[in-house]
Motif scaffolding. Sequence first.
Motif, PDB file in Angstrom:
ATOM      1  N   VAL A   1       3.236   2.300   7.972  1.00  0.00           N
ATOM      2  CA  VAL A   1       2.755   1.026   7.442  1.00  0.00           C
ATOM      3  C   VAL A   1       1.561   1.314   6.548  1.00  0.00           C
ATOM      4  O   VAL A   1       0.553   1.882   6.996  1.00  0.00           O
ATOM      5  CB  VAL A   1       2.358   0.064   8.578  1.00  0.00           C
ATOM      6  N   GLY A   2       1.679   0.960   5.264  1.00  0.00           N
ATOM      7  CA  GLY A   2       0.617   1.265   4.311  1.00  0.00           C
ATOM      8  C   GLY A   2      -0.661   0.495   4.576  1.00  0.00           C
ATOM      9  O   GLY A   2      -0.629  -0.700   4.879  1.00  0.00           O
TER      10      GLY A   2
ATOM     11  N   TYR B   1       0.823  -1.211   0.000  1.00  0.00           N
ATOM     12  CA  TYR B   1       0.000   0.000   0.000  1.00  0.00           C
ATOM     13  C   TYR B   1       0.860   1.264   0.000  1.00  0.00           C
ATOM     14  O   TYR B   1       1.984   1.275   0.506  1.00  0.00           O
ATOM     15  CB  TYR B   1      -0.920   0.004   1.218  1.00  0.00           C
ATOM     16  N   CYS B   2       0.283   2.323  -0.554  1.00  0.00           N
ATOM     17  CA  CYS B   2       1.008   3.593  -0.663  1.00  0.00           C
ATOM     18  C   CYS B   2       0.923   4.438   0.607  1.00  0.00           C
ATOM     19  O   CYS B   2       1.906   5.065   1.013  1.00  0.00           O
ATOM     20  CB  CYS B   2       0.448   4.414  -1.824  1.00  0.00           C
ATOM     21  N   LEU B   3      -0.233   4.492   1.222  1.00  0.00           N
ATOM     22  CA  LEU B   3      -0.463   5.416   2.344  1.00  0.00           C
ATOM     23  C   LEU B   3      -0.911   4.659   3.587  1.00  0.00           C
ATOM     24  O   LEU B   3      -1.486   3.573   3.499  1.00  0.00           O
ATOM     25  CB  LEU B   3      -1.536   6.450   1.977  1.00  0.00           C
ATOM     26  N   GLY B   4      -0.622   5.270   4.739  1.00  0.00           N
ATOM     27  CA  GLY B   4      -1.048   4.700   6.013  1.00  0.00           C
ATOM     28  C   GLY B   4      -1.021   5.765   7.090  1.00  0.00           C
ATOM     29  O   GLY B   4      -0.599   6.918   6.862  1.00  0.00           O
ATOM     30  N   PRO B   5      -1.445   5.443   8.301  1.00  0.00           N
ATOM     31  CA  PRO B   5      -1.449   6.428   9.398  1.00  0.00           C
ATOM     32  C   PRO B   5      -0.032   6.917   9.708  1.00  0.00           C
ATOM     33  O   PRO B   5       0.904   6.124   9.812  1.00  0.00           O
ATOM     34  CB  PRO B   5      -2.035   5.637  10.572  1.00  0.00           C
ATOM     35  N   TRP B   6       0.101   8.232   9.846  1.00  0.00           N
ATOM     36  CA  TRP B   6       1.425   8.807  10.118  1.00  0.00           C
ATOM     37  C   TRP B   6       1.621   8.932  11.622  1.00  0.00           C
ATOM     38  O   TRP B   6       0.752   9.417  12.355  1.00  0.00           O
ATOM     39  CB  TRP B   6       1.538  10.180   9.474  1.00  0.00           C
ATOM     40  N   ARG B   7       2.795   8.473  12.085  1.00  0.00           N
ATOM     41  CA  ARG B   7       3.171   8.616  13.497  1.00  0.00           C
ATOM     42  C   ARG B   7       4.603   9.137  13.542  1.00  0.00           C
ATOM     43  O   ARG B   7       5.487   8.564  12.902  1.00  0.00           O
ATOM     44  CB  ARG B   7       3.055   7.283  14.238  1.00  0.00           C
ATOM     45  N   GLU B   8       4.819  10.162  14.281  1.00  0.00           N
ATOM     46  CA  GLU B   8       6.130  10.800  14.333  1.00  0.00           C
ATOM     47  C   GLU B   8       7.178   9.821  14.836  1.00  0.00           C
ATOM     48  O   GLU B   8       6.987   9.124  15.836  1.00  0.00           O
ATOM     49  CB  GLU B   8       6.077  12.026  15.255  1.00  0.00           C
ATOM     50  N   GLY B   9       8.305   9.759  14.121  1.00  0.00           N
ATOM     51  CA  GLY B   9       9.418   8.911  14.521  1.00  0.00           C
ATOM     52  C   GLY B   9       9.274   7.461  14.145  1.00  0.00           C
ATOM     53  O   GLY B   9      10.120   6.634  14.507  1.00  0.00           O
TER      54      GLY B   9
END
Length: 425
Positions: free
Chosen positions: A317-318, A305-313
């Motif tokens: 995971v798409g 997958y291209c996109l997933g939840p963003w978490r700093e540091g």
Amino acid sequence: MTHRTVHEWGCVSVGDDGFTRSQADALLATARAHRLGGTDGTDILCDHHRHLRARQMVGVIAARGASLEILPKVDPAISDDAPSTVRGRLMHMLNVAVGLDISAGEASAMSHRADSLLDLFITLFADRLLSEVRRGLPRQYKHVEDDLLALRGRLDIIRQFTVHAVRPDRLACRFDALSVDIPLMQIMKACVLFVSRHTQSMATQRKLAELRFLLDEVRTITPSALPWKRVRIDRASRRWSSLLELARLLLGQRWQETHAASHEPEGISVLFPMNDLFEAYVAVQLRRALADSGLDVVTQGGLRYCLGPWREGEDTVGTSFSTRPDILVRRGSEVEIILDTKWKNLTNGVSQADVYQMMAYARIYHSPRLVLLYPAVPGANGREVEMHGLASGRERLEIATVAVDGSEAELREELRHLIFPRMHA
């Protein structure tokens, strides 16, 4: 029946020298009803009033009183090859991609005798099936419940003492019997009945009539209700596997999305997206070329997958916007090369969208090599490979062509050279 032949992206006139307006409208209606037709059928045919323009589908589209054969063509600017030559080339690609088990000589001879691709498919099916049926029909044990004069198998106690309580001359029996009325033969008979309405050859009609007689013990089932999932090809029935693939093509069950138009009972359309066929053909040949290399060839795999939840540091995971590269060349779990096949004329240049797609694959699959693979113009000399680096990285994008008009051995050598260029330097 008015029949015309055109190459993909070519035009056929509507008027004195082509189809009548009513025939053109019938073909357009069939294109709109086809699941490959897209919006208003324009992925197959476009109406320009005075002419119809074919798109990037090849095969045959038919309606009442008219049929249009669309043949593949890499470069519309070069002079046309003979239709029989192009049919033979297309049949070879289908043979490799689908597994029709046709020899090179057989494909060439049939393509020169046939008036169209549809006639070629039906003739091949009738010849093959008649030959196999004359050798003997496959049979399987089938559970039977019947009322007989003498006991056979086991007695159905409940039925005997209820339905036949006052009929001692009837015995409710349960037994297993060898029968030709099995899923495989039901599909064969349905295909025979279906194509009998669409062949123009008297010789083929006679063969199909003989087949209808020989398959008389097999039940007639409509194409929409055929038991495809219940067919089992084992060691004893392996010789029927190529016939089953032909039936899938003609009855609409192959990945090429062949289709019998539901609104037009006299019509039949057998269409192939050339992008998909070229991809499948290259994948099979590449798999054969790398058989002894330790590399695996995976088609339509990956699914990262291209996109997933963003978490700093954290690495993302798409979870959305899945990708499906045409061909992955892997060693174990590592992706070494990604190939994306394009049935386009490379002389028109590489599109930005294709480059962007390959850049996304490089990022998501961590592949050091990426290849955009095009068909070479028939008769062209030399198979040059352009190499480019992806900006801000070390990945390599190669733009290459392969010949589809040569021998299988030459094509596999080209593909092997593409994968292992240093070994062939």
